[in-house]
Design a protein around this motif. Structure first.
Motif, PDB file in Angstrom:
ATOM      1  N   GLN A  88       0.825  -1.203   0.000  1.00 33.34           N
ATOM      2  CA  GLN A  88       0.000   0.000   0.000  1.00 33.34           C
ATOM      3  C   GLN A  88       0.861   1.255   0.000  1.00 33.34           C
ATOM      4  O   GLN A  88       0.572   2.229  -0.716  1.00 33.34           O
ATOM      5  N   ARG A  89       1.926   1.240   0.789  1.00 28.37           N
ATOM      6  CA  ARG A  89       2.772   2.430   0.871  1.00 28.37           C
ATOM      7  C   ARG A  89       3.465   2.727  -0.446  1.00 28.37           C
ATOM      8  O   ARG A  89       3.623   3.891  -0.823  1.00 28.37           O
ATOM      9  N   PHE A  90       3.871   1.684  -1.160  1.00 27.88           N
ATOM     10  CA  PHE A  90       4.540   1.886  -2.445  1.00 27.88           C
ATOM     11  C   PHE A  90       3.562   1.880  -3.622  1.00 27.88           C
ATOM     12  O   PHE A  90       3.986   1.950  -4.774  1.00 27.88           O
ATOM     13  N   ASP A  91       2.279   1.781  -3.318  1.00 29.07           N
ATOM     14  CA  ASP A  91       1.234   1.848  -4.341  1.00 29.07           C
ATOM     15  C   ASP A  91       1.509   0.858  -5.475  1.00 29.07           C
ATOM     16  O   ASP A  91       1.543   1.216  -6.657  1.00 29.07           O
ATOM     17  N   LEU A  92       1.703  -0.405  -5.092  1.00 30.66           N
ATOM     18  CA  LEU A  92       2.037  -1.453  -6.055  1.00 30.66           C
ATOM     19  C   LEU A  92       0.909  -2.467  -6.154  1.00 30.66           C
ATOM     20  O   LEU A  92       0.434  -2.986  -5.140  1.00 30.66           O
ATOM     21  N   ASP A  93       0.481  -2.747  -7.377  1.00 28.06           N
ATOM     22  CA  ASP A  93      -0.524  -3.783  -7.626  1.00 28.06           C
ATOM     23  C   ASP A  93       0.196  -5.129  -7.730  1.00 28.06           C
ATOM     24  O   ASP A  93       0.903  -5.383  -8.713  1.00 28.06           O
ATOM     25  N   ASN A 141       8.093  -0.018 -11.151  1.00 30.85           N
ATOM     26  CA  ASN A 141       7.318  -1.023 -10.424  1.00 30.85           C
ATOM     27  C   ASN A 141       8.154  -2.251 -10.096  1.00 30.85           C
ATOM     28  O   ASN A 141       7.939  -2.895  -9.064  1.00 30.85           O
ATOM     29  N   LYS A 164       9.887  -1.392  -7.054  1.00 28.67           N
ATOM     30  CA  LYS A 164       8.966  -1.458  -5.914  1.00 28.67           C
ATOM     31  C   LYS A 164       8.845  -2.883  -5.385  1.00 28.67           C
ATOM     32  O   LYS A 164       8.765  -3.097  -4.164  1.00 28.67           O
ATOM     33  N   MET A 218       7.450   8.369  -4.501  1.00 28.17           N
ATOM     34  CA  MET A 218       7.922   7.079  -4.024  1.00 28.17           C
ATOM     35  C   MET A 218       9.319   7.175  -3.407  1.00 28.17           C
ATOM     36  O   MET A 218       9.663   6.417  -2.498  1.00 28.17           O
TER      37      MET A 218
END
Length: 318
Positions: free
Chosen positions: A120-125, A137, A140, A167
Motif C-alpha cells: 500500500q505504501r509503495f502503491d504497487l498492484d 514497479n 517497488k 515514491m
C-alpha cells in the motif's frame, strides 16, 4: 556469532585478469546505522557488493558480514540480509506478489501483514505479472520484499532508480524506520541529497580504494565552508585574513571560502564590519565527492576505470 559491526571490510582485493578492481578497499558499517557508499561507475562498488553477497570470492583482504564469512557462510547469511539491485530482475510469468512471497519464503520471514502494508505504501498492484511492470514497479517489488522482511542488513544498490519523487519520499521513510528498528543499511547511490539525508556515515571510493570515510560532520571538517555577506562598507579587508580563499567582492557584497579551522577567526574579523546579511554554507556531499573526482562529474563518472567496469560486467555474466 555476534559483532558490533554489521560489515567489516579491510584491505579487500579483487582482480579480473590483469585488471585490479579492488585495491585494498576498507568499509565499516556499525550495527543499526545507515552507511552511504559512493563512487562512479567502475570504482569498485558493484564488485564490493558482490563479494559481500557471496557472489564473488575476494583475492585478498578480509570481509565479515553479520559476523560471518560472505563466501563460506553465504547460505546462512542470506537468511539475514535483503538485497535490492539498481535494476530488479523478476520472473516474467509470475506476479509481483508471487515474487515477493518467494523472496520472503527463502528467508523464512514472510509476514503477509507487513507485505500488505508496504504494498500500500509503495502503491504497487501485486496481481500484475512482472512482464507488464515498468522499471519503477520492478524496483517497488524489490523494495517491498526487502522492507517487509526482518532482515538484519539491507544492501541497497541504487534502489530508487525509476521511482518518482513521491515514491522516493516513501523510500526515505522506510529506511529511517528500518534504522529505528535496529537494522543496518548499506546504501549505494548517485543521489547525493538522498545519501545526505539518510546516512550516518559515508565511504567514498576511487579506483578500488577508500579515499574518504566518516560521518558527514567529519568529512565536512576537511573542506571549506562558503561565506556570503553583505555590508554597508568595504569588505576587501577580509581578503587578507588567514584561512580566507577565493575572495570575490562586488561593492558591499562578498563571497569567499574559509578553512574550517579558521572559521572562528574569520567570523571575529567580520563582526566589526557589522554585516547586514551573512550566510555560512558547509560543503555539500556532492562537493566532498567532487574533491576526489574533479569538477566535471559526468566526465569523471564516464571515464573512470572503464576496463574495471568491463571486467566486472563480464564476471557478472559468468
Amino acid at each position: 556469532m555476534t559483532t558490533s559491526n554489521a560489515v567489516n571490510v579491510e584491505g579487500l582485493e579483487k582482480n579480473f585478469g590483469s585488471t585490479r578492481a579492488l585495491d585494498g578497499l576498507n568499509l565499516t558499517i556499525e550495527t543499526g546505522t545507515v552507511a552511504g557508499f559512493l563512487g562512479p561507475n567502475g570504482s569498485g562498488k558493484t564488485t564490493t557488493i558482490r563479494i559481500l553477497l557471496g557472489l564473488l570470492k575476494a583475492d585478498g583482504g578480509h570481509a565479515t558480514l553479520l559476523g560471518g564469512d560472505p563466501w563460506k557462510d553465504a547460505v546462512e547469511l542470506h537468511r539475514r540480509i535483503a538485497y535490492v539491485a539498481g535494476d530488479v530482475t523478476l520472473w516474467p510469468s509470475l506476479t509481483g506478489g508471487q515474487a515477493i512471497d518467494i523472496l520472503g519464503s527463502l528467508r523464512g520471514d514472510l509476514d503477509r501483514i507487513r507485505v500488505e502494508q508496504f504494498l500500500q505504501r509503495f502503491d504497487l498492484d501485486p496481481t500484475k505479472k512482472a512482464r507488464s511492470y515498468s522499471k519503477g514497479n520492478r524496483q517497488k517489488v524489490g523494495l517491498v520484499a526487502a522492507f517487509a522482511s526482518r532482515a538484519e542488513l539491507l544492501i541497497l544498490d541504487e534502489p530508487t532508480n525509476g521511482l518518482d519523487p513521491l515514491m522516493e519520499g516513501v523510500f526515505t521513510e522506510c529506511v529511517a524506520e528500518a534504522k529505528a528498528e535496529g537494522r543496518s543499511v548499506l546504501l549505494s547511490s548517485h543521489v547525493f541529497a538522498e545519501v545526505e539525508k539518510l546516512c550516518d556515515t559515508v565511504t567514498i571510493i576511487r579506483d578500488g580504494r577508500t579515499v574518504e570515510s566518516g560521518t558527514l560532520a567529519e568529512l565536512r571538517h576537511l573542506q571549506r565552508s562558503t561565506i556570503t555577506l553583505t555590508l554597508d562598507g568595504d569588505p576587501s579587508s577580509l581578503e587578507t585574513v588567514g584561512g580566507v580563499h577565493d575572495f570575490v567582492a562586488d561593492g558591499g557584497h562578498a563571497t569567499f571560502t574559509v578553512d574550517s579551522a579558521a572559521l572562528p577567526a574569520v567570523l571575529a574579523a567580520i563582526a566589526p564590519l557589522k554585516p547586514r546579511e551573512l550566510v555560512s554554507t558547509p560543503p555539500s556531499l556532492e562537493e566532498l565527492f567532487l574533491r576526489h573526482y574533479g569538477v566535471h562529474p559526468v566526465d569523471g563518472a564516464g571515464s573512470e576505470a572503464p576496463q574495471a567496469e568491463a571486467a566486472q560486467s563480464e564476471a557478472a555474466q559468468r
